[in-house]
Design an enzyme around this catalytic site. Structure first.
Site, PDB file in Angstrom:
ATOM      1  N   ASN A 152      24.622  24.532  28.356  1.00 36.32           N
ATOM      2  CA  ASN A 152      23.538  25.410  27.905  1.00 36.32           C
ATOM      3  C   ASN A 152      23.402  26.705  28.702  1.00 36.32           C
ATOM      4  OD1 ASN A 152      22.695  23.917  30.110  1.00 36.32           O
ATOM      5  ND2 ASN A 152      20.615  23.595  29.354  1.00 36.32           N
TER       6      ASN A 152
ATOM      7  N   GLU B 250      21.132  18.041  39.034  1.00 38.49           N
ATOM      8  CA  GLU B 250      20.014  18.350  38.161  1.00 38.49           C
ATOM      9  C   GLU B 250      20.292  17.666  36.829  1.00 38.49           C
ATOM     10  OE1 GLU B 250      18.320  21.886  35.354  1.00 38.49           O
ATOM     11  OE2 GLU B 250      19.661  22.432  37.000  1.00 38.49           O
TER      12      GLU B 250
ATOM     13  N   THR C  21      33.011  21.102  28.411  1.00 39.94           N
ATOM     14  CA  THR C  21      34.005  21.517  27.426  1.00 39.94           C
ATOM     15  C   THR C  21      33.466  22.630  26.542  1.00 39.94           C
ATOM     16  OG1 THR C  21      35.030  19.330  27.441  1.00 39.94           O
ATOM     17  CG2 THR C  21      35.475  20.735  25.547  1.00 39.94           C
TER      18      THR C  21
ATOM     19  N   GLU D  10      14.287  12.295  25.657  1.00 38.87           N
ATOM     20  CA  GLU D  10      14.475  13.744  25.718  1.00 38.87           C
ATOM     21  C   GLU D  10      15.257  14.206  24.495  1.00 38.87           C
ATOM     22  OE1 GLU D  10      16.150  17.063  28.892  1.00 38.87           O
ATOM     23  OE2 GLU D  10      17.127  15.110  28.800  1.00 38.87           O
TER      24      GLU D  10
ATOM     25  N   ARG E  67      20.714  37.876  34.832  1.00 41.36           N
ATOM     26  CA  ARG E  67      20.063  37.003  35.809  1.00 41.36           C
ATOM     27  C   ARG E  67      21.090  36.428  36.777  1.00 41.36           C
ATOM     28  NH1 ARG E  67      16.714  31.409  34.407  1.00 41.36           N
ATOM     29  NH2 ARG E  67      16.378  30.748  36.555  1.00 41.36           N
TER      30      ARG E  67
ATOM     31  N   ARG F 288      17.042  23.007  26.972  1.00 41.40           N
ATOM     32  CA  ARG F 288      16.912  23.307  28.399  1.00 41.40           C
ATOM     33  C   ARG F 288      16.282  22.109  29.096  1.00 41.40           C
ATOM     34  NH1 ARG F 288      13.009  26.413  29.021  1.00 41.40           N
ATOM     35  NH2 ARG F 288      12.220  26.278  26.897  1.00 41.40           N
ATOM     36  N   CYS F 289      16.744  21.826  30.291  1.00 41.47           N
ATOM     37  CA  CYS F 289      16.177  20.690  31.022  1.00 41.47           C
ATOM     38  C   CYS F 289      14.708  20.923  31.339  1.00 41.47           C
ATOM     39  CB  CYS F 289      16.967  20.439  32.304  1.00 41.47           C
ATOM     40  SG  CYS F 289      16.981  21.839  33.447  1.00 41.47           S
ATOM     41  N   THR F 290      14.311  22.186  31.508  1.00 34.82           N
ATOM     42  CA  THR F 290      12.924  22.493  31.870  1.00 34.82           C
ATOM     43  C   THR F 290      12.048  22.818  30.665  1.00 34.82           C
ATOM     44  OG1 THR F 290      13.536  24.800  32.256  1.00 34.82           O
ATOM     45  CG2 THR F 290      13.505  23.338  34.177  1.00 34.82           C
TER      46      THR F 290
ATOM     47  N   LYS G  14      34.523  22.669  37.269  1.00 37.17           N
ATOM     48  CA  LYS G  14      34.798  21.887  36.060  1.00 37.17           C
ATOM     49  C   LYS G  14      33.676  22.200  35.070  1.00 37.17           C
ATOM     50  CE  LYS G  14      36.235  18.574  33.262  1.00 37.17           C
ATOM     51  NZ  LYS G  14      35.288  18.862  32.148  1.00 37.17           N
TER      52      LYS G  14
ATOM     53  N   SER H  32      29.414  22.178  35.614  1.00 34.57           N
ATOM     54  CA  SER H  32      28.353  22.936  34.956  1.00 34.57           C
ATOM     55  C   SER H  32      28.145  22.445  33.524  1.00 34.57           C
ATOM     56  CB  SER H  32      28.691  24.431  34.971  1.00 34.57           C
ATOM     57  OG  SER H  32      29.951  24.664  34.370  1.00 34.57           O
TER      58      SER H  32
END
Length: 487
Positions: free
Chosen positions: A163, A259, A189, A388, A112, A292-294, A186, A160
């Site tokens: 996940n 995000e 970790t 969350e 992807r 996942r955030c979504t 960056k 970034s």
């Protein structure tokens, strides 16, 4: 090919001005696999002085990079996409070991990402300006023309998350590069090894010296320093709301694209196709253990169909593949990224049980592997209704009306996505118009793609708009040159 990334002791290096270098501190951060706790490698704990050198390098390199034609920049991105696919097995294996993603999903992330980079190159070549005649504004004659083009911002700091350490790094790097920015990456970790491999891919594709650099280190030592650095012109961050808020408070006069977290709701009306709805919700909630955030993180369902929906959900959850990616090629639920993450999910489950929620299925934990879990009769007094989990646990909240569903959905501090399941298009649009989120999915799970669609969050879920064209625009600005005609 990738040997330059590390030495014989598994100590990785950072990309600086085209070279792979260690750290002057000679201190390293160990990276362990969440699957078996084996040591995968160590990354340099860079110092503030090294951050200064990296930023100065990126700033100098950007001045030449922006002079390249868009076709030259696009050719490099096309090459990076090809290289990703050539090395998909190697990189997917590293993803599996470093972040605990099963091999099938890891390959999917890499492929992807290649598609994303290639589409970004195509889109960059289609960025165009405009000319605006002066006489179109009242009171002006036809003696002025504004020629508008898009300019890069300068140095982009790309931060970034763990996940999707390849995809969500590339989704920052590629749009920044195609429009003429330089980038300092960056990585999180946990995920930094995968991020360094991605940087090597871009280097091999021909990104010039200093245009892409990487920084690894302890957030407590360089986190605030790098985000407030004077040479940073734009920050693109994906991560927790807590860290996003801190970055927003610390920075001044630097544009942000962020995000953050989400508490994505699936709203299920009486006329929904419950078989399809259950399939979509389970896929959306439990893929990669909900990290996942979504991910679907709460189900708000009409009381009249709740029993049947819960029954179908339980059946489909029972069909999920659960285990360790070291032992199985394709899995839905895997060990969480850390003991801290698993402990937090356990706290939310314990709170729900104590306050009267009904455990439908799951609830067991072995190490950091938590079974896919469904709670029914969750109320707004329970933490699970609002916080969350970033894990494989989903609450069912029963409501009596569309208005009550909308109210509960909007009461959340988050506003990333929501789903509406109904066969009535008028109800779908009515609810979609009322929801305080960036995206509403109709009869589908919450999800990020396709990557050229706009992707954004409101409230505590982020700021700015991503998506390939939107990201390119975010990391550039209009520049007007006005031609004055004296007659």
């Amino acid at each position: 090919m990738f040997g330059v990334l590390k030495d014989s002791d598994k100590r990785f290096k950072n990309l600086l001005n085209g070279d792979w270098v260690g750290s002057e501190s000679n201190q390293f951060i160990d990276i362990y696999s969440p699957l078996d706790q084996s040591l995968l490698g160590s990354v340099p704990a860079m110092t503030k002085n090294e951050v200064d050198i990296t930023m100065a390098t990126a700033k100098r390199a950007q001045k030449q990079w922006k002079l390249k034609t868009v076709n030259e920049r696009a050719d490099i991105l096309y090459k990076a996409a090809d290289l990703l696919l050539e090395h998909i097995e190697e990189l997917a294996h590293l993803l599996m070991l470093e972040i605990g993603k099963d091999m099938k999903s890891s390959r999917s992330e890499v492929s992807r990402t290649a598609d994303f980079i290639r589409f970004t190159a195509d889109s960059g070549k289609n960025v165009s300006g405009e000319s605006i005649p002066g006489d179109s504004f009242p009171g002006f004659k036809n003696n002025k023309v504004s020629v508008v083009k898009r300019e890069p911002l300068g140095v982009v700091l790309a931060i970034s998350p763990f996940n999707y350490p390849v995809n969500l790094a590339a989704s920052k790097i590629a749009p920044a590069l195609i429009i003429g920015n330089s980038v300092v990456l960056k990585p999180a970790t946990q995920g930094s090894l995968s991020g360094l491999y991605l940087a090597r891919i871009f280097q091999l594709a021909g990104v010039p010296l200093g245009v892409l650099n990487t920084v690894t280190g302890k957030g407590s030592e360089i986190g605030d320093y790098i985000t407030t650095h004077k040479d940073v012109d734009f920050i693109n961050f994906t991560g927790s709301t807590e860290v996003g808020r801190r970055i927003s408070k610390l920075t001044s006069m630097v544009p942000l694209l962020m995000e953050l977290g989400g508490k994505d709701a699936a709203i299920v009306l009486e006329d929904a196709d419950l078989e399809m709805t259950a399939s979509q919700i389970v896929a959306g909630a439990f893929s990669y253990s909900g990290q996942r955030c979504t991910a679907v993180k709460r189900i708000i369902v009409m009381e009249s169909v709740a029993d049947e929906l819960v029954q179908r959900l339980e059946e489909k959850i029972g069909q999920l593949k659960v285990g360790n990616p070291l032992e199985h090629e394709s899995l839905d639920v895997v060990p969480l990224i850390s003991t801290k993450a698993a402990d937090f999910v356990s706290e939310l489950m314990e709170d729900a049980v104590e306050k009267g929620a009904e455990l439908v299925t799951g609830g067991h934990r072995t190490g950091n592997l938590i079974e896919p879990t469904l709670f029914d009769y969750v109320t707004t007094h329970m933490r699970l209704a609002w916080e969350e989990p970033f894990g494989p646990v989903v609450p069912v909240i029963r409501v009596k009306s569309k208005e009550e569903a909308i109210e509960i959905a909007n009461e959340s501090e988050y506003g990333l996505q929501s789903s509406v399941f109904t066969q009535n298009i008028e109800d779908a649009f009515y609810i979609a118009d009322q929801l305080e989120v960036g995206t509403v999915q109709v009869n589908n799970k919450t999800e990020r793609g396709p990557d050229h669609f706009p992707f954004l969050g409101v409230k505590s879920s982020g700021m700015g708009t991503q998506g390939i064209r939107y990201s390119i625009e975010s990391m550039s600005r209009p520049k007007a040159t006005i031609i004055n005609l004296h007659r």
